[in-house]
Motif scaffolding. Structure first.
Motif, PDB file in Angstrom:
ATOM      1  N   GLN A  16       0.730  -1.251   0.040  1.00 47.47           N
ATOM      2  CA  GLN A  16      -0.079   0.038   0.022  1.00 47.47           C
ATOM      3  C   GLN A  16       0.869   1.138  -0.081  1.00 47.47           C
ATOM      4  O   GLN A  16       0.654   2.193  -0.659  1.00 47.47           O
ATOM      5  CB  GLN A  16      -0.870  -0.130   1.263  1.00 47.47           C
ATOM      6  N   ASP A  17       1.949   1.473   0.756  1.00 50.88           N
ATOM      7  CA  ASP A  17       2.498   2.360   0.943  1.00 50.88           C
ATOM      8  C   ASP A  17       4.161   2.085   0.103  1.00 50.88           C
ATOM      9  O   ASP A  17       4.783   1.449   0.444  1.00 50.88           O
ATOM     10  CB  ASP A  17       3.316   2.616   2.252  1.00 50.88           C
ATOM     11  N   ASP A  18       4.246   2.784  -1.259  1.00 46.14           N
ATOM     12  CA  ASP A  18       5.431   2.493  -1.895  1.00 46.14           C
ATOM     13  C   ASP A  18       6.216   3.477  -1.491  1.00 46.14           C
ATOM     14  O   ASP A  18       6.216   4.511  -1.846  1.00 46.14           O
ATOM     15  CB  ASP A  18       5.000   2.733  -3.622  1.00 46.14           C
ATOM     16  N   VAL A  19       7.410   3.026  -0.969  1.00 44.49           N
ATOM     17  CA  VAL A  19       8.356   3.783  -0.400  1.00 44.49           C
ATOM     18  C   VAL A  19       9.526   3.657  -1.534  1.00 44.49           C
ATOM     19  O   VAL A  19      10.036   2.620  -1.469  1.00 44.49           O
ATOM     20  CB  VAL A  19       9.078   3.323   0.855  1.00 44.49           C
ATOM     21  N   ILE A  20       9.797   4.845  -2.241  1.00 46.76           N
ATOM     22  CA  ILE A  20      10.825   4.538  -3.021  1.00 46.76           C
ATOM     23  C   ILE A  20      11.729   5.813  -2.752  1.00 46.76           C
ATOM     24  O   ILE A  20      11.201   6.988  -2.376  1.00 46.76           O
ATOM     25  CB  ILE A  20      10.229   4.875  -4.567  1.00 46.76           C
TER      26      ILE A  20
END
Ligand SMILES: Nc1ncnc2c1ncn2[C@@H]1O[C@H](COP(=O)(O)OP(=O)(O)OP(=O)(O)O)[C@@H](O)[C@H]1O
Length: 715
Positions: free
Chosen positions: A118-122
Motif C-alpha cells: 500500500q505504501d510504496d516507499v521509493i
C-alpha cells in the motif's frame, strides 16, 4: 527449451491470528475503582489473547487471470495478501498453501511473487526511470533469455493491441505468451486505452536494462514523468498515481510469475485507476497470476476483473468468476439494478450483512444473522463446489527453476548501491552542506572563543585548553551521531522495502553506506581540526597537529557507528532522541573533564572505560600537555597527574576509540540483520534451498490421490 508452466496458488483452511492485549475486565474495573485500583492495574502483568483475523479460508488464484479481493474495511484483505506474499510473519498461521500442488509457505511464495504494498516507499532522489532500472539490474528477470524474449515480444504484441484503440482489445490469456489450460483462459471484455501507446523502438545501442525499463515505462504510461524525481512530502515529485505505477513497473520488470498488489488504485482518480487495472489485466493476460486488493472499483474496472474474492470478517463469502457474482448475489435476495455499478452493489450487499447497511432495529433479521446467512449460503452454493473442484485439481506441473526470482551477484549490488548513494548525496546536497557548515562553524566558534590561549597565564591556559579540547571531543562525536541518525532514519523504510523485495542483501547495503559515509566522517574532522587547531593556539608541532586530527577522525567514526546502531535499533527518530541523552550523558560525565574519573564513585567508575569521549579527550589532553612549558615553567605533566586521565598513551587512547567504533559498527550490522529477519523470516541460503526444493519437487500427498483417480478413470 522446456516451457515454464503457469502458476496456480491454492490455499485451504487458512487461518491467521495475532496476539493482542487482553481487554481485562477485572483490570478495567480496578482502574475505575479509584486510586488504589489504578495503582494495582498499573502493576498488573499485561495479558495477551489471540485475535483471529482470517478464519479457515479456502480458495485458489489462477494464472492468466486478474483476481480482485474485495470486502469491507477490516475484513482481512491486506492480511490475506501479506500472508500469501510472505510479508506477514508476526502472527500464527495454520492451514495449507500450495503452488501447482507443491506445498508452499509465504516465505516460499516470496521466491516466486512480486509484491506491491500500500505504501510504496521509493528513494525520493531517484527518477522514475532510475527506480525501474534499479529493479532490472538488481532483480534480473527469472526467465531464461529465450523465454524472456518470447515474453517481451508478447508484451509488444499486447502493447500494440492496446494501441489499436477501442475495439482493438487486449490479447486474451493463452492466445500469446505462456500456454494456458483452456479452462483458465478467461473471456476478455476490455477496450484498450488509446493513450497507451508503446514507446518508439529504441534506436542505436540500447542496453538490455534500458530496453526493459523503457518497455515498462511505456506499458505503465509513465513516459511523461520518467525523468522526474520520485520526491516525498517535503520535496514534491511525481504524483501518487505515478508513484503507484512506478511501483508496479518495478515489479513487472522482474517478470515474477505471480504478482500481489495491495490497493494499487487507491488514491487515484477514476481514469488513472482504470488505466492501472487495464495494465494489470494486460500483465495477467501474459499468463501471470495477478491478485490485487481493490477498493470500490468502478463498473469499467469491474468488467476487467476475471475472478473475485469477497471477504467478510475474515471469511470467504464468494470466490469465483466475476461474471457469476451479480447473479449469485441476486439469488441471495440482492438483485442488482440496471444502472447500478455491480461492484457497489456487491459491496452494499456485503456491507449490509456487515452491519453498515440499512439494517434497522425493527428489521426482521439482524446484521449478524445476515452475515451468517451469507456465509452459510456460500458454503452451500454451487460456486463454492466449483471452487472446491479447482482447489482439488490445481495446475500440477512442477515449478520450473527458471521461475524463481533471481538476485544479482553481491558485487553488482555493491557497485549499484554505492553509485546510487553517491548520486543521492549529490542530489541532496543539503545534508553534506550542513555537515560542512557545522565543521566550519564550530571550528571558527571554538577558535575565536579561545583565540590566542597560548599567550595567556598558565592557569588560564589549563582551563581554556581543557574546555576547548573537551568541546572538540564531544562535538565531533555528537555531530557524527546526529548526522547518521537523521539520514538513516529517513532511509530506513526504503531499506526495509527494498531488502524485503529482494533488491539486495544486507552486506552490500551496509558496505555501500560505509563507502560513502566514511570519507565524509574523515573529511569533516580534517576541516574542523585545520581551522580550530591553529586559532586555538595549540602546540605548534606538525606531529601533534596530526595526532589531534587523527583523534577527531576516530571520534567521528565512532559517532558514525553509534548513530548507525541507534537508527537501526529504534523504529523512529523520536525514540532515538529519547534514548540519546540516556546513553550519552554518562559518556560526557565520565569524559574526563567534569569528574576526576580516578576519584569518582567506585562502582560507577567503569563507565569511563566505555566512554569514547574519555579516550578522545585524554588523547587530546596528553597531546597538548605532555612536556608543556609556559614561560620556562613546565606545567603540563603536573597538571595531567592532577586530573588523573589514566595510564594509556595517546596512541592507545586513539586505538580504544577505534575499537569502540568497530564494536558498535558490528552491533549496528547485527541490529539491521535482526530487523530484516523480523520482517522477512530467516533468509539463509539453506532455508531458501529447502523452500525451492519443495516447490520443484513431487506433488503434495493432498493431490496424488487425485492423480491416481484420474489415471484410473482414463484406464
Ligand atoms: N498485527 C495486528 N494486530 C492486531 N490486529 C490486527 C493486526 N493486523 C490486522 N489486524 C486487524 O485485522 C483486521 C483485518 O485487517 P486488514 O488490514 O487485513 O483489513 P483490510 O480488509 O485490508 O482493511 P482496509 O480495507 O481498511 O485496509 C482489522 O480489524 C485489523 O485491525
Amino acid at each position: 527449451m522446456e516451457q515454464a508452466a503457469p502458476l496456480q496458488v491454492t490455499f485451504e483452511n487458512l487461518s491467521y491470528s495475532v496476539k493482542v492485549r487482553a481487554t481485562d475486565k477485572a483490570g478495567s474495573d480496578a482502574v475505575g475503582g479509584g486510586g488504589l485500583g489504578r495503582v494495582r492495574a498499573a502493576f498488573t502483568k499485561t495479558r495477551y489473547e489471540d485475535k483471529t483475523i482470517l478464519h479457515g479460508l479456502t480458495g485458489t488464484f489462477r494464472p492468466g487471470r486478474l483476481t480482485a479481493i474485495l470486502g469491507p474495511s477490516g475484513s482481512g484483505k491486506t492480511t490475506l495478501l501479506n500472508l500469501l506474499a510472505g510479508h506477514e510473519t508476526a502472527g500464527t498461521t495454520s492451514g495449507d498453501m500450495w503452488v501447482n500442488g507443491r506445498s508452499a509457505t509465504g516465505a516460499s511464495l516470496r521466491l516466486l511473487a512480486g509484491y506491491v504494498s500500500q505504501d510504496d516507499v521509493i528513494l525520493s532522489t531517484q527518477t522514475v526511470r532510475e527506480a525501474i532500472e534499479m529493479s532490472v539490474i538488481l532483480r534480473p528477470p527469472p526467465l531464461s533469455s529465450e523465454s524472456q524474449t518470447a515474453d517481451d515480444s508478447n508484451d509488444h504484441l499486447a502493447s500494440a493491441d492496446t494501441a489499436n484503440g477501442p475495439g482493438g482489445g487486449l490479447r486474451a490469456a493463452g492466445e500469446e505468451g505462456l500456454p494456458l489450460p483452456a479452462a483458465m483462459a478467461g473471456p476478455m471484455s476490455t477496450e484498450a486505452d488509446p493513450k497507451q501507446r508503446p514507446a518508439a523502438p529504441p534506436r542505436g545501442k540500447v542496453t538490455h536494462v534500458e530496453q526493459k525499463s523503457a518497455h515498462a515505462i511505456s506499458l505503465l504510461g509513465l513516459e511523461r514523468c520518467q525523468d522526474t524525481r520520485v520526491g516525498d512530502s517535503s520535496d514534491k515529485g511525481i504524483s501518487g498515481g505515478e508513484r503507484k505505477r512506478t511501483a508496479i513497473a518495478q515489479e513487472w520488470v522482474t517478470q515474477a510469475p505471480i504478482m500481489f498488489l495491495d490497493e494499487p488504485t487507491s488514491g487515484l482518480d477514476a481514469h488513472s485507476a482504470l488505466m492501472v487495472t487495464k495494465q494489470l489485466k494486460a500483465i495477467a493476460n501474459r499468463g501471470r497470476t495477478v491478485v490485487a486488493v481493490l477498493h470500490q472499483p468502478s463498473s469499467e474496472m469491474f468488467e476487467l476483473i476475471d475472478d473475485l474474492l469477497v471477504l467478510l470478517e475474515g471469511r470467504v463469502v464468494y470466490l469465483g468468476e466475476r461474471a457469476g457474482l451479480v447473479d449469485y448475489v441476486a439469488a441471495l435476495g440482492f438483485p442488482c439494478g440496471m444502472y447500478t455499478n455491480p461492484a457497489d452493489h456487491v459491496f452494499n450487499a456485503v456491507l449490509f450483512a456487515h452491519g453498515g447497511g440499512s439494517s434497522t432495529p425493527g428489521s426482521r433479521t439482524t446484521a449478524a444473522e445476515r452475515a451468517e446467512q451469507l456465509l452459510e449460503a456460500w458454503r452451500r452454493s454451487e460456486s463454492a463446489a466449483r471452487l472446491q473442484a479447482l482447489v482439488d485439481g490445481p495446475e500440477l506441473a512442477p515449478v520450473h527453476a527458471s521461475q524463481f526470482r533471481r538476485i544479482s551477484p553481491p558485487l553488482t549490488q555493491l557497485q549499484y548501491l554505492t553509485r546510487r548513494a553517491a548520486l543521492n548525496a549529490k542530489r541532496n546536497p543539503l545534508v553534506i552542506n550542513l555537515r560542512l557548515g557545522q565543521a566550519v562553524f564550530f571550528g571558527l566558534l571554538i577558535g575565536f572563543i579561545f583565540l590566542n590561549t597560548e599567550n595567556r597565564p598558565a592557569n588560564v591556559q589549563q582551563q581554556n585548553f581543557s574546555g576547548a579540547l573537551f568541546f572538540s571531543a564531544t562535538s565531533n562525536f555528537l555531530l557524527a551521531v546526529l548526522s547518521v541518525v537523521n539520514a538513516f532514519s529517513q532511509e530506513r523504510l526504503v531499506f526495509m522495502r527494498e531488502s524485503q523485495g529482494g533488491y539486495y542483501g544486507l552486506p552490500a547495503y551496509f558496505l555501500s553506506k560505509n563507502i560513502i559515509e566514511v570519507p565524509i566522517q574523515i573529511i569533516m574532522p580534517i576541516i574542523y581540526a585545520s581551522i580550530s587547531y591553529w586559532l586555538l593556539g595549540l602546540r605548534h608541532d606538525g606531529v601533534k597537529f596530526l595526532l589531534f586530527t587523527a583523534t577527531t577522525i576516530a571520534l567521528n567514526l565512532c559517532g558514525f557507528s553509534f548513530g548507525l546502531f541507534l537508527a537501526s535499533t529504534f523504529r523512529d527518530v523520536s525514540a532515538v532522541l529519547a534514548a540519546l541523552p540516556v546513553m550519552f550523558l554518562p559518556f560526557f560525565l565520565f569524559g574526563g573533564l567534569l569528574v576526576n574519573t580516578g576519584n569518582s564513585t567506585v562502582w560507577l567508575r567503569w563507565l569511563q572505560w566505555i566512554s569514547p569521549i574519555k579516550y578522545g579527550y585524554t588523547a587530546m589532553m596528553k597531546n597538548q600537555f605532555t612536556g608543556y612549558v609556559v614561560d620556562g615553567t613546565p606545567i603540563g605533566d603536573a597538571y595531567l597527574d592532577a586530573i588523573d586521565l589514566g595510564p594509556f598513551s595517546i596512541g592507545v587512547n586513539i586505538v580504544f576509540v577505534l575499537v569502540l567504533a568497530l564494536a558498535t559498527w558490528v552491533a549496528a550490522y547485527l541490529s539491521l540483520m535482526r530487523l530484516v529477519s523480523e520482517k522477512s523470516g530467516k533468509q539463509s541460503k539453506r532455508n531458501t534451498r529447502k523452500l525451492r526444493q519443495a516447490l520443484e519437487g513431487p506433488l503434495d500427498a493432498r493431490f496424488t490421490q487425485t492423480e491416481k483417480e484420474k489415471a484410473a478413470e482414463e484406464a
